[in-house]
Design a protein around this motif. Structure first.
Motif, PDB file in Angstrom:
ATOM      1  N   GLN A 123       0.781  -1.081   0.021  1.00 17.69           N
ATOM      2  CA  GLN A 123       0.337  -0.305   0.033  1.00 17.69           C
ATOM      3  C   GLN A 123       0.989   1.262  -0.174  1.00 17.69           C
ATOM      4  OE1 GLN A 123      -2.835  -0.496   3.395  1.00 17.69           O
ATOM      5  NE2 GLN A 123      -3.416  -1.978   2.582  1.00 17.69           N
ATOM      6  N   LEU A 124       1.916   1.238   0.906  1.00 17.97           N
ATOM      7  CA  LEU A 124       2.521   2.413   0.612  1.00 17.97           C
ATOM      8  C   LEU A 124       3.679   2.543  -0.254  1.00 17.97           C
ATOM      9  CD1 LEU A 124       4.249   4.607   2.994  1.00 17.97           C
ATOM     10  CD2 LEU A 124       6.145   3.122   3.452  1.00 17.97           C
ATOM     11  N   ARG A 125       3.799   1.247  -0.991  1.00 19.45           N
ATOM     12  CA  ARG A 125       4.935   1.928  -1.890  1.00 19.45           C
ATOM     13  C   ARG A 125       4.030   2.304  -3.088  1.00 19.45           C
ATOM     14  NH1 ARG A 125       5.379  -0.417  -7.167  1.00 19.45           N
ATOM     15  NH2 ARG A 125       4.362  -1.775  -6.833  1.00 19.45           N
ATOM     16  N   GLN A 126       2.519   1.989  -3.755  1.00 19.15           N
ATOM     17  CA  GLN A 126       1.550   2.644  -4.184  1.00 19.15           C
ATOM     18  C   GLN A 126       1.110   3.626  -3.981  1.00 19.15           C
ATOM     19  OE1 GLN A 126      -2.172  -0.576  -4.420  1.00 19.15           O
ATOM     20  NE2 GLN A 126      -0.539  -1.773  -5.905  1.00 19.15           N
ATOM     21  N   LEU A 127       1.356   4.095  -2.848  1.00 19.84           N
ATOM     22  CA  LEU A 127       0.670   5.340  -2.646  1.00 19.84           C
ATOM     23  C   LEU A 127       2.282   6.511  -2.613  1.00 19.84           C
ATOM     24  CD1 LEU A 127      -1.406   7.254  -1.043  1.00 19.84           C
ATOM     25  CD2 LEU A 127      -0.860   6.995   1.244  1.00 19.84           C
ATOM     26  N   LYS A 128       3.491   6.082  -2.803  1.00 19.72           N
ATOM     27  CA  LYS A 128       4.290   7.074  -3.010  1.00 19.72           C
ATOM     28  C   LYS A 128       4.322   6.628  -4.817  1.00 19.72           C
ATOM     29  CE  LYS A 128       7.125   6.664   0.958  1.00 19.72           C
ATOM     30  NZ  LYS A 128       8.680   5.890   1.323  1.00 19.72           N
ATOM     31  N   ALA A 129       4.237   5.698  -5.193  1.00 15.50           N
ATOM     32  CA  ALA A 129       4.384   6.435  -6.335  1.00 15.50           C
ATOM     33  C   ALA A 129       3.270   7.143  -7.319  1.00 15.50           C
ATOM     34  CB  ALA A 129       3.880   4.703  -7.313  1.00 15.50           C
ATOM     35  N   TYR A 130       2.014   6.399  -7.076  1.00 13.22           N
ATOM     36  CA  TYR A 130       1.070   7.408  -7.094  1.00 13.22           C
ATOM     37  C   TYR A 130       1.862   8.987  -6.951  1.00 13.22           C
ATOM     38  CZ  TYR A 130      -4.208   9.739  -7.516  1.00 13.22           C
ATOM     39  OH  TYR A 130      -5.036  10.361  -7.597  1.00 13.22           O
ATOM     40  N   HIS A 131       2.048   9.627  -5.933  1.00  9.75           N
ATOM     41  CA  HIS A 131       2.314  10.962  -5.506  1.00  9.75           C
ATOM     42  C   HIS A 131       3.607  11.130  -6.231  1.00  9.75           C
ATOM     43  CE1 HIS A 131       0.645  11.270  -0.676  1.00  9.75           C
ATOM     44  NE2 HIS A 131      -0.213  10.866  -1.785  1.00  9.75           N
ATOM     45  N   ARG A 132       4.321  10.761  -6.695  1.00 14.25           N
ATOM     46  CA  ARG A 132       5.252  10.697  -7.169  1.00 14.25           C
ATOM     47  C   ARG A 132       4.419  11.113  -8.586  1.00 14.25           C
ATOM     48  NH1 ARG A 132       8.207   6.910  -5.152  1.00 14.25           N
ATOM     49  NH2 ARG A 132       7.801   4.909  -6.613  1.00 14.25           N
ATOM     50  N   GLU A 133       3.860  10.334  -9.474  1.00 12.50           N
ATOM     51  CA  GLU A 133       3.347  10.264 -10.621  1.00 12.50           C
ATOM     52  C   GLU A 133       2.307  11.416 -10.951  1.00 12.50           C
ATOM     53  OE1 GLU A 133       0.482   7.267 -13.933  1.00 12.50           O
ATOM     54  OE2 GLU A 133       1.105   6.464 -12.024  1.00 12.50           O
ATOM     55  N   TYR A 134       1.575  11.750 -10.147  1.00 12.67           N
ATOM     56  CA  TYR A 134       0.755  12.849 -10.388  1.00 12.67           C
ATOM     57  C   TYR A 134       1.332  13.975  -9.417  1.00 12.67           C
ATOM     58  CZ  TYR A 134      -2.029   9.371 -12.467  1.00 12.67           C
ATOM     59  OH  TYR A 134      -2.942   8.118 -13.286  1.00 12.67           O
ATOM     60  N   GLY A 135       2.757  13.907  -8.958  1.00 12.49           N
ATOM     61  CA  GLY A 135       3.074  15.033  -8.003  1.00 12.49           C
ATOM     62  C   GLY A 135       2.330  15.834  -7.541  1.00 12.49           C
ATOM     63  N   ILE A 136       1.931  14.457  -7.041  1.00 10.88           N
ATOM     64  CA  ILE A 136       0.729  14.941  -5.256  1.00 10.88           C
ATOM     65  C   ILE A 136       1.897  16.003  -3.900  1.00 10.88           C
ATOM     66  CG2 ILE A 136      -0.745  14.404  -3.799  1.00 10.88           C
ATOM     67  CD1 ILE A 136      -1.932  12.623  -6.059  1.00 10.88           C
ATOM     68  N   VAL A 137       1.797  16.734  -3.541  1.00  7.13           N
ATOM     69  CA  VAL A 137       2.782  17.343  -2.525  1.00  7.13           C
ATOM     70  C   VAL A 137       1.504  18.083  -1.427  1.00  7.13           C
ATOM     71  CG1 VAL A 137       4.021  18.537  -1.271  1.00  7.13           C
ATOM     72  CG2 VAL A 137       4.773  18.525  -3.621  1.00  7.13           C
ATOM     73  N   SER A 138       1.381  16.621  -0.404  1.00 12.11           N
ATOM     74  CA  SER A 138       0.643  17.379   0.768  1.00 12.11           C
ATOM     75  C   SER A 138       0.970  18.337   2.128  1.00 12.11           C
ATOM     76  CB  SER A 138       0.453  15.875   1.370  1.00 12.11           C
ATOM     77  OG  SER A 138      -0.111  16.163   2.598  1.00 12.11           O
ATOM     78  N   GLU A 139      -0.121  19.089   1.916  1.00 12.80           N
ATOM     79  CA  GLU A 139       0.404  20.363   2.574  1.00 12.80           C
ATOM     80  C   GLU A 139      -0.244  20.213   3.766  1.00 12.80           C
ATOM     81  OE1 GLU A 139      -0.981  23.908   1.144  1.00 12.80           O
ATOM     82  OE2 GLU A 139      -0.323  23.129  -1.441  1.00 12.80           O
ATOM     83  N   GLU A 140      -0.723  18.598   4.734  1.00 17.73           N
ATOM     84  CA  GLU A 140      -1.654  18.602   5.683  1.00 17.73           C
ATOM     85  C   GLU A 140      -0.870  17.514   6.069  1.00 17.73           C
ATOM     86  OE1 GLU A 140      -6.046  17.655   5.719  1.00 17.73           O
ATOM     87  OE2 GLU A 140      -6.055  19.411   4.094  1.00 17.73           O
ATOM     88  N   GLY A 141       0.785  17.495   6.554  1.00 22.40           N
ATOM     89  CA  GLY A 141       1.313  16.683   6.742  1.00 22.40           C
ATOM     90  C   GLY A 141       1.831  15.593   6.294  1.00 22.40           C
ATOM     91  N   ASP A 142       2.530  14.498   6.792  1.00 21.49           N
ATOM     92  CA  ASP A 142       3.641  14.095   5.989  1.00 21.49           C
ATOM     93  C   ASP A 142       1.732  12.543   5.610  1.00 21.49           C
ATOM     94  OD1 ASP A 142       4.544  11.262   5.478  1.00 21.49           O
ATOM     95  OD2 ASP A 142       6.220  11.144   6.811  1.00 21.49           O
ATOM     96  N   PRO A 143       1.681  12.492   4.114  1.00 24.41           N
ATOM     97  CA  PRO A 143       0.799  11.342   3.654  1.00 24.41           C
ATOM     98  C   PRO A 143       1.136   9.953   4.072  1.00 24.41           C
ATOM     99  CG  PRO A 143       2.083  12.334   2.004  1.00 24.41           C
ATOM    100  CD  PRO A 143       2.909  12.758   3.387  1.00 24.41           C
ATOM    101  N   TYR A 144       2.117   9.670   4.390  1.00 20.06           N
ATOM    102  CA  TYR A 144       2.615   8.320   4.499  1.00 20.06           C
ATOM    103  C   TYR A 144       2.948   7.601   6.124  1.00 20.06           C
ATOM    104  CZ  TYR A 144       4.687   9.529  -0.299  1.00 20.06           C
ATOM    105  OH  TYR A 144       4.717  10.115  -1.335  1.00 20.06           O
TER     106      TYR A 144
END
Length: 137
Positions: free
Chosen positions: A38-59
């Protein structure tokens, strides 16, 4: 640490606890692998779409859950060690109990799914060299 030797009766008496701890450890391993994926997929998704969380660490939550599972698993491994029981293979549920047989150091060998400890092998023979306890020699 003092070497612990088990009699056949002691090893068999310990099986219910060993089985329960083994099953828990196997469950922890599966859950850890799921969370890792799950963590690997979440990180890959964030990288692919350039998602940067402004509400703390998404992981953070997944990483904390994985850390807890690791601590829990290490505690069970320590429990095996403190009892003198040797976990040889988590996936197949292979457990050894150090013992003395006719004055020789051996390992009483049990595999998950077996009713009782009924096999042994030499210290360096491994699972492939195991023999039924009544086949001494």
């Amino acid at each position: 640490m003092k070497r612990t030797y088990f009699t056949l009766d002691e090893a068999n008496a310990m099986l219910p606890l060993v089985k329960a701890e083994l099953e828990k450890l196997q469950s922890i391993k599966r859950e850890f692998a799921e969370k890792y994926e799950q963590l690997r997929q979440l990180k890959a998704y964030h990288r692919e779409y350039g998602i940067v969380s402004e509400e703390g660490d998404p992981y953070f939550t997944l990483e904390c859950e994985m850390d807890f599972l690791q601590v829990e698993g290490n505690t069970i491994l320590l429990s095996f060690e403190l009892k003198g029981v040797q976990l040889k293979d988590l996936d197949t549920g292979l457990i050894d109990f150090p013992a003395l047989l006719n004055g020789e150091e051996v390992l009483l060998c049990w595999r998950q799914g077996e009713e009782r400890v009924e096999h042994y092998h030499g210290l360096y023979d491994g699972f492939a060299g195991r023999k039924r306890l009544n086949e001494e020699g």
